[in-house]
Design an enzyme around this catalytic site. Structure first.
Site, PDB file in Angstrom:
ATOM      1  N   GLU A 220       3.616 -35.588  29.898  1.00 35.20           N
ATOM      2  CA  GLU A 220       2.163 -34.758  30.025  1.00 35.20           C
ATOM      3  C   GLU A 220       0.909 -35.661  29.345  1.00 35.20           C
ATOM      4  OE1 GLU A 220       4.334 -31.165  27.555  1.00 35.20           O
ATOM      5  OE2 GLU A 220       3.202 -32.955  26.362  1.00 35.20           O
TER       6      GLU A 220
ATOM      7  N   ASN B   8      -3.414   6.027   6.429  1.00 39.29           N
ATOM      8  CA  ASN B   8      -4.125   6.434   7.201  1.00 39.29           C
ATOM      9  C   ASN B   8      -4.963   6.482   7.994  1.00 39.29           C
ATOM     10  OD1 ASN B   8      -6.269   6.532   6.381  1.00 39.29           O
ATOM     11  ND2 ASN B   8      -6.549   7.836   4.609  1.00 39.29           N
TER      12      ASN B   8
ATOM     13  N   GLN C 193     -11.177   0.367   1.528  1.00 40.55           N
ATOM     14  CA  GLN C 193     -11.238  -0.219  -0.228  1.00 40.55           C
ATOM     15  C   GLN C 193     -10.079  -1.095  -1.046  1.00 40.55           C
ATOM     16  OE1 GLN C 193     -11.684   2.917   0.205  1.00 40.55           O
ATOM     17  NE2 GLN C 193     -11.457   3.510  -1.344  1.00 40.55           N
TER      18      GLN C 193
ATOM     19  N   HIS D  39       0.546 -40.419  21.798  1.00 47.82           N
ATOM     20  CA  HIS D  39       1.722 -39.094  21.457  1.00 47.82           C
ATOM     21  C   HIS D  39       3.010 -40.275  21.582  1.00 47.82           C
ATOM     22  CE1 HIS D  39      -0.719 -35.775  20.775  1.00 47.82           C
ATOM     23  NE2 HIS D  39       0.908 -35.395  20.442  1.00 47.82           N
TER      24      HIS D  39
ATOM     25  N   TYR E  96       0.339  -1.062  -0.081  1.00 52.78           N
ATOM     26  CA  TYR E  96       0.000   0.231   0.517  1.00 52.78           C
ATOM     27  C   TYR E  96       0.762   1.148  -0.299  1.00 52.78           C
ATOM     28  CZ  TYR E  96      -3.634   3.752   0.951  1.00 52.78           C
ATOM     29  OH  TYR E  96      -4.526   4.330   0.866  1.00 52.78           O
TER      30      TYR E  96
ATOM     31  N   GLU F 174       9.059   5.147  16.823  1.00 55.13           N
ATOM     32  CA  GLU F 174       9.447   5.496  16.065  1.00 55.13           C
ATOM     33  C   GLU F 174      10.823   5.151  15.413  1.00 55.13           C
ATOM     34  OE1 GLU F 174       7.511   5.420  11.664  1.00 55.13           O
ATOM     35  OE2 GLU F 174       6.934   7.460  13.186  1.00 55.13           O
ATOM     36  N   HIS F 175      11.378   6.276  15.763  1.00 57.98           N
ATOM     37  CA  HIS F 175      12.406   6.765  14.979  1.00 57.98           C
ATOM     38  C   HIS F 175      13.089   7.912  16.313  1.00 57.98           C
ATOM     39  CE1 HIS F 175       9.881   7.285  11.439  1.00 57.98           C
ATOM     40  NE2 HIS F 175      11.287   6.758  11.034  1.00 57.98           N
TER      41      HIS F 175
ATOM     42  N   HIS G 255       5.038  15.244   8.414  1.00 55.15           N
ATOM     43  CA  HIS G 255       3.721  14.927   7.980  1.00 55.15           C
ATOM     44  C   HIS G 255       2.808  15.103   8.362  1.00 55.15           C
ATOM     45  CE1 HIS G 255       6.236  11.319   7.270  1.00 55.15           C
ATOM     46  NE2 HIS G 255       7.322  11.456   8.054  1.00 55.15           N
TER      47      HIS G 255
ATOM     48  N   SER H 189       2.880   9.493  12.546  1.00 59.27           N
ATOM     49  CA  SER H 189       4.532   8.905  12.821  1.00 59.27           C
ATOM     50  C   SER H 189       4.864   9.556  13.671  1.00 59.27           C
ATOM     51  CB  SER H 189       5.804  10.134  11.235  1.00 59.27           C
ATOM     52  OG  SER H 189       6.494   9.513  11.295  1.00 59.27           O
TER      53      SER H 189
ATOM     54  N   ASP I  42      14.829   8.307   5.708  1.00 59.82           N
ATOM     55  CA  ASP I  42      13.841   7.738   4.700  1.00 59.82           C
ATOM     56  C   ASP I  42      14.027   8.099   3.704  1.00 59.82           C
ATOM     57  OD1 ASP I  42      12.009   8.427   7.088  1.00 59.82           O
ATOM     58  OD2 ASP I  42      12.280  10.687   7.093  1.00 59.82           O
TER      59      ASP I  42
ATOM     60  N   GLN J 202       9.800  15.726  11.094  1.00 54.78           N
ATOM     61  CA  GLN J 202       8.766  14.410  11.324  1.00 54.78           C
ATOM     62  C   GLN J 202       7.426  15.340  11.836  1.00 54.78           C
ATOM     63  OE1 GLN J 202      10.212  11.667  10.346  1.00 54.78           O
ATOM     64  NE2 GLN J 202       8.397  11.010  12.030  1.00 54.78           N
TER      65      GLN J 202
END
Length: 437
Positions: free
Chosen positions: A402, A204, A181, A407, A124, A317-318, A251, A227, A348, A248
């Site tokens: 067990e 988003n 979608q 088994h 995406y 994240e960063h 964004h 971000s 980036d 940053q």
């Protein structure tokens, strides 16, 4: 001016660090409706949503001729930058691919690791305020480096730079789809859009929530929130630190930019540098000021160790640090940038490390998009007669412990040990309610 907080102000810090999504409850019904419609009505619903939300006028899919023609409109210097960035990303991704190996655990006992790429991956690529060819490169180049034979891209408005990146990355198909979608089409498939094994890439709030909701049916990279960057330093160039924070904040208004330092003097210098840069031409028309007002802050800590501990708690994240030693003391981060010259924004685009990274504290348990996200790692076991004689008794003993007798029996059958046979005790039959009357 960016607020300067004290690390001892626990209430302010708690409010600042709260990253609970506040809009998911509001948008979840709409996202579920979109996912359900595409899943049940396929292309018909997909076209309706594409016309409504993405203002699509032509066909959903771009033909190979359209992709190459659009890529040709990309400026030469941008195409050159795309090629160089892709080369660096590819080099790093190839080094990340897990190795295939075989280990002789004991005589007659062999275990192998088999690494097989996923068959089809969906990438995406957002199409909002800015075109993001770099996001396409990060996802598609890494998938190709891992050996994925079919890479599909969805992007609501792919411009010339995105198409040039698609050509460089070797993308197979591009669909002009965005939002929930697009995620639904990739996860469930339609007559036009094939179902994929995994969906990767940022988006988003609608995209992030859609990915989370389809994760039971289709693998995703991770849930991605806004971000974020955390800079931790006790010294440095105030203008450079300010520039990293603003990069940053550019964004969107939900982005988070924090500076943690034990130096009050540096804190004040960075705050003034941010104001000066916000007044410059590059910041005009960006959401940087609103982003910093909503989610930005400078936190003055008592020591650099306290700043490091706070950064670990945030799991950003960063993470930007001024020394290697400080970086080593903060292991909980999606991606770490060390030293004054290591501009986070360079990561980036062109360093080669991946910029698709965990947000909202997810760095506590994983790193960024990686070649291993695009492969299946299986173990292959093989025993000889000697091998089962060696490990069989151990396995059977553990199975007995067990309470899993069958088994144990399946193992002992290969050891030539007959299963224990005893009289079968009939269970007393309880009278039914009807027969008791």
């Amino acid at each position: 001016m960016l607020p300067i907080l004290e690390s001892t102000d626990t209430r302010a810090l708690r409010r600042l660090l709260d990253r609970t999504p506040d809009d998911h409850a509001r948008i979840e019904p709409a996202v579920r409706d979109i996912l359900g419609a595409v899943r049940t009505r396929g292309d018909k619903a997909l076209v309706e949503f594409a016309r409504k939300f993405d203002r699509l006028e032509g066909p959903i899919e771009l033909s190979p001729a359209e992709i190459h023609a659009g890529a040709g409109d990309c400026p030469r210097e941008v195409r050159a930058a795309i090629r160089k960035a892709a080369r660096h990303i590819r080099m790093v991704a190839r080094a990340q691919v897990p190795a295939t190996w075989t280990k002789q655990v004991a005589p007659g006992v062999k275990v192998s690791q088999r690494v097989v790429p996923l068959e089809r991956v969906g990438c995406y690529v957002p199409g909002g305020r800015y075109p993001l060819p770099s996001s396409l490169l990060m996802a598609a180049v890494t998938a190709r480096a891992a050996g994925v034979p079919e890479v599909i891209v969805t992007c609501p408005r792919p411009d010339a730079s995105v198409l040039a990146a698609a050509v460089e990355a070797g993308v197979d198909r591009i669909f002009q789809l965005g939002g929930a979608q697009a995620i639904a089409a990739l996860a469930y498939g339609t007559a036009t859009v094939p179902r994929v094994d995994k969906i990767v890439g940022p988006g988003n709030a609608y995209v992030a929530l859609a990915k989370a909701l389809v994760a039971r049916d289709c693998a995703i990279d991770f849930f991605a929130g806004p971000s974020e960057i955390v800079v931790v330093a006790s010294s440095g160039d105030p203008a450079w630190i300010a520039a990293d924070l603003l990069a940053q904040a550019e964004h969107d208004v939900d982005a988070r930019a924090l500076f943690l330092t034990p130096s009050r003097r540096l804190a004040q210098q960075v705050a003034r540098a941010i104001e000066a840069q916000l007044a410059g031409p590059d910041a005009q028309g960006t959401p940087a000021r609103d982003s910093l007002a909503r989610n930005g802050a400078i936190v003055v800590t008592r020591t650099i160790a306290e700043a490091a501990a706070l950064a670990n708690r945030i799991a950003p994240e960063h993470l930007v640090v001024d020394t290697p030693e400080l970086g080593a003391s903060i292991p909980v981060a999606g991606s770490i940038f060390v030293g004054a010259w290591t501009a986070q924004a360079a990561g980036d685009y062109a360093i080669g490390s991946n910029h698709v990274l965990p947000t909202s504290g997810a760095a506590r348990f994983r790193g960024g998009l990686h070649a291993w996200d695009f492969v299946r790692v299986s173990t292959v076991q093989q025993l000889t007669k000697r091998g089962v004689a060696l490990v069989g008794p151990t396995a059977a003993t553990l199975a007995d412990a067990e309470g899993l007798k069958l088994h144990a029996a399946s193992i002992r059958a290969r050891l030539g040990i007959a299963p224990k046979v005893g009289p079968v005790k009939a269970r007393a039959r309880r009278p039914s309610a009807r027969s008791s009357r």
